[in-house]
Design an enzyme around this catalytic site. Structure first.
Site, PDB file in Angstrom:
ATOM      1  N   PHE A 137       0.856  -1.183   0.000  1.00 23.14           N
ATOM      2  CA  PHE A 137       0.000   0.000   0.000  1.00 23.14           C
ATOM      3  C   PHE A 137       0.896   1.238   0.000  1.00 23.14           C
ATOM      4  O   PHE A 137       1.938   1.263   0.654  1.00 23.14           O
ATOM      5  CB  PHE A 137      -0.908  -0.001   1.232  1.00 23.14           C
ATOM      6  CG  PHE A 137      -2.013   1.016   1.155  1.00 23.14           C
ATOM      7  CD1 PHE A 137      -3.154   0.759   0.422  1.00 23.14           C
ATOM      8  CD2 PHE A 137      -1.898   2.239   1.799  1.00 23.14           C
ATOM      9  CE1 PHE A 137      -4.170   1.699   0.329  1.00 23.14           C
ATOM     10  CE2 PHE A 137      -2.904   3.189   1.717  1.00 23.14           C
ATOM     11  CZ  PHE A 137      -4.047   2.921   0.983  1.00 23.14           C
ATOM     12  N   ASP A 209       1.657  -5.357   8.008  1.00 23.90           N
ATOM     13  CA  ASP A 209       0.527  -4.446   7.895  1.00 23.90           C
ATOM     14  C   ASP A 209      -0.709  -5.292   7.611  1.00 23.90           C
ATOM     15  O   ASP A 209      -0.875  -5.828   6.507  1.00 23.90           O
ATOM     16  CB  ASP A 209       0.763  -3.436   6.768  1.00 23.90           C
ATOM     17  CG  ASP A 209      -0.390  -2.448   6.626  1.00 23.90           C
ATOM     18  OD1 ASP A 209      -1.448  -2.646   7.254  1.00 23.90           O
ATOM     19  OD2 ASP A 209      -0.241  -1.478   5.864  1.00 23.90           O
ATOM     20  N   TYR A 234     -10.883   0.646  10.433  1.00 25.21           N
ATOM     21  CA  TYR A 234     -12.059   1.096   9.683  1.00 25.21           C
ATOM     22  C   TYR A 234     -12.407   0.216   8.493  1.00 25.21           C
ATOM     23  O   TYR A 234     -13.402   0.469   7.821  1.00 25.21           O
ATOM     24  CB  TYR A 234     -11.884   2.542   9.213  1.00 25.21           C
ATOM     25  CG  TYR A 234     -10.546   2.871   8.595  1.00 25.21           C
ATOM     26  CD1 TYR A 234     -10.269   2.567   7.273  1.00 25.21           C
ATOM     27  CD2 TYR A 234      -9.563   3.486   9.350  1.00 25.21           C
ATOM     28  CE1 TYR A 234      -9.037   2.864   6.714  1.00 25.21           C
ATOM     29  CE2 TYR A 234      -8.333   3.803   8.800  1.00 25.21           C
ATOM     30  CZ  TYR A 234      -8.072   3.492   7.486  1.00 25.21           C
ATOM     31  OH  TYR A 234      -6.848   3.783   6.951  1.00 25.21           O
ATOM     32  N   LYS A 235     -11.637  -0.794   8.189  1.00 27.45           N
ATOM     33  CA  LYS A 235     -11.970  -1.651   7.056  1.00 27.45           C
ATOM     34  C   LYS A 235     -12.872  -2.796   7.542  1.00 27.45           C
ATOM     35  O   LYS A 235     -14.002  -2.556   7.969  1.00 27.45           O
ATOM     36  CB  LYS A 235     -10.695  -2.154   6.387  1.00 27.45           C
ATOM     37  CG  LYS A 235      -9.848  -1.023   5.778  1.00 27.45           C
ATOM     38  CD  LYS A 235      -8.669  -1.560   5.014  1.00 27.45           C
ATOM     39  CE  LYS A 235      -7.712  -0.460   4.589  1.00 27.45           C
ATOM     40  NZ  LYS A 235      -8.304   0.515   3.662  1.00 27.45           N
ATOM     41  N   ARG A 383     -12.560  -3.367  -7.373  1.00 28.24           N
ATOM     42  CA  ARG A 383     -12.453  -4.314  -6.257  1.00 28.24           C
ATOM     43  C   ARG A 383     -13.833  -4.568  -5.658  1.00 28.24           C
ATOM     44  O   ARG A 383     -14.631  -3.643  -5.477  1.00 28.24           O
ATOM     45  CB  ARG A 383     -11.516  -3.771  -5.179  1.00 28.24           C
ATOM     46  CG  ARG A 383     -10.121  -3.415  -5.673  1.00 28.24           C
ATOM     47  CD  ARG A 383      -9.197  -3.096  -4.506  1.00 28.24           C
ATOM     48  NE  ARG A 383      -9.730  -2.063  -3.641  1.00 28.24           N
ATOM     49  CZ  ARG A 383      -9.194  -1.717  -2.467  1.00 28.24           C
ATOM     50  NH1 ARG A 383      -8.120  -2.354  -2.018  1.00 28.24           N
ATOM     51  NH2 ARG A 383      -9.726  -0.754  -1.730  1.00 28.24           N
TER      52      ARG A 383
END
Length: 411
Positions: A137, A209, A234-235, A383
């Site tokens: 990322f 991560d 938050y995912k 996605r």
């Protein structure tokens, strides 16, 4: 407390409606009713998912009840001050970690990664290299580049294959290797256990991560002997916009880990107001400043159904939802299925699938107008994330239908 109905009795799959049958047979389908989706299909949970419908009630309990009544004393009387560690221990089972190794200090994902990355370099002060995968990322790449400038180290960015090769041939130079178990674009997995073992064989620190894995994929931090890990709230964890990140530090490293962000809440005696920093024992030394209470309350609330279900069932459900997507897409538009860039083998991917389709950003916008939320990544990836508790098989079928129509309309 929200209650969830049990599994319904499965009716015959009339009309060959296999998708409906899958929902009916799975008790986890009932959890979807407890989320505030407003009739929208949320297939972007690897970016941000919907809240639980009773979140407002939980926030109201704190804002109307605890805060006015106790004011500053609520930090002690109502357990506010302990929330970073309390939520960390609550989250630990989803990460395959024993208590006392996870803290949610209230920082952003970027800040938490910076803190862990510098600390990892300090644990291997005699080694010059920070090793990162090229497909990481962007934040991971940006911070790694910043840390090596700050510390006078060397950054090595390699492909997935080159990452393993570099550890094998130049591992003695590597201070820390930063990796993710799920490629944020394609969903392809990197196995945590074997990669960590390669790091340790080279004498390097393994820093993971987990942002695109936690809450949807078993990561087994303790059995894999991971050193350090971070991840966002938050995912798939569902903590809400900007939810604070978590930090994992293996118990064996806690006495020696030295974080650059030495805020007063990470002090052994924070209220002594001592002029010199003395790190707290255990995971509390990973804390920094005063935690953001309402964000922690929201994350704590989001974790309850995930823990009730357990990571193995969450992973199973996510895989089956992705399987329904592939089945429906293959039946309706095999040409689109040929555009899949994620691994076909469910064991080799995380919680999302990606298709390579020209005009991906415009297709995302079209789907949003049809009540299906996905996300695109440049230049041409779309996605689809399969968060296990608020997505159903019937919703997946609907999303595939809308996708086929939108792509069919694309010039």
């Amino acid at each position: 407390m929200t209650t969830y109905p049990g599994p319904a009795t499965a009716p015959p799959a009339s009309g060959g409606n296999e998708i409906l049958r899958r929902d009916t047979l799975d008790p986890l389908t009932s959890y979807a009713h407890a989320y505030a989706t407003d009739g929208t299909v949320h297939l972007n949970g690897n970016s941000l998912g919907p809240p639980r419908a009773d979140l407002i009630g939980e926030l109201d309990r704190v804002v109307r009840g605890q805060w006015p009544r106790s004011q500053v004393q609520a930090w002690f009387r109502d357990g506010w001050l302990d929330l970073p560690r309390t939520i960390g221990d609550k989250l630990a089972p989803l990460l395959g970690a024993a208590p006392g190794q996870v803290v949610v200090a209230g920082e952003t994902t970027s800040t938490t990664l910076f803190n862990a990355l510098v600390a990892a370099c300090r644990l291997r002060a005699d080694r010059p290299v920070v090793l990162v995968e090229a497909a990481s990322f962007p934040t991971d790449l940006y911070l790694a580049a910043s840390v090596v400038r700050l510390l006078g180290r060397e950054l090595v960015v390699e492909s997935a294959e080159g990452f393993d090769s570099f550890l094998h041939t130049h591992g003695a130079r590597v201070a820390v290797a930063v990796a993710s178990p799920v490629d944020f674009r394609t969903g392809e997995r990197r196995e945590i256990g074997p990669t960590t073992a390669r790091c340790h064989a080279a004498g390097a620190i393994a820093l993971w991560d987990l942002s695109h894995a936690s809450g949807v994929l078993p990561v087994d931090l303790d059995p894999s002997e991971v050193d350090l890990a971070i991840g966002c709230g938050y995912k798939y964890l569902g903590g809400g916009p900007g939810a604070p990140a978590f930090l994992y530090v293996a118990a064996r490293l806690q006495p020696e880990v030295d974080f650059p962000l030495s805020g007063w809440h990470g002090h052994a005696r924070p209220f002594a107001m001592a002029p010199a920093f003395e790190p707290a024992p255990g995971i509390d030394r990973g804390r920094t400043g005063t935690p953001p209470l309402l964000s922690l309350v929201a994350l704590n609330h989001a974790l309850d159904p995930l823990l009730e279900v357990g990571i193995d069932a969450l992973y199973r459900r996510s895989r089956e939802l992705a399987g329904s997507f592939l089945d429906c897409l293959g039946a309706r538009r095999p040409d689109l299925l040929d555009r899949l860039v994620s691994p076909r083998d469910a064991e080799r991917r995380g919680g999302h699938l990606a298709l390579r389709i020209p005009g991906a950003e415009r297709i995302e916008e079209e789907l949003r107008g049809r009540g299906v939320l996905v996300d695109s990544r440049p230049p041409d990836l779309i996605r689809f994330a399969f968060a296990p508790l608020y997505v159903t098989h019937v919703q997946v079928q609907r999303a595939v239908g809308e996708l086929c129509q939108v792509v069919g309309e694309t010039p």
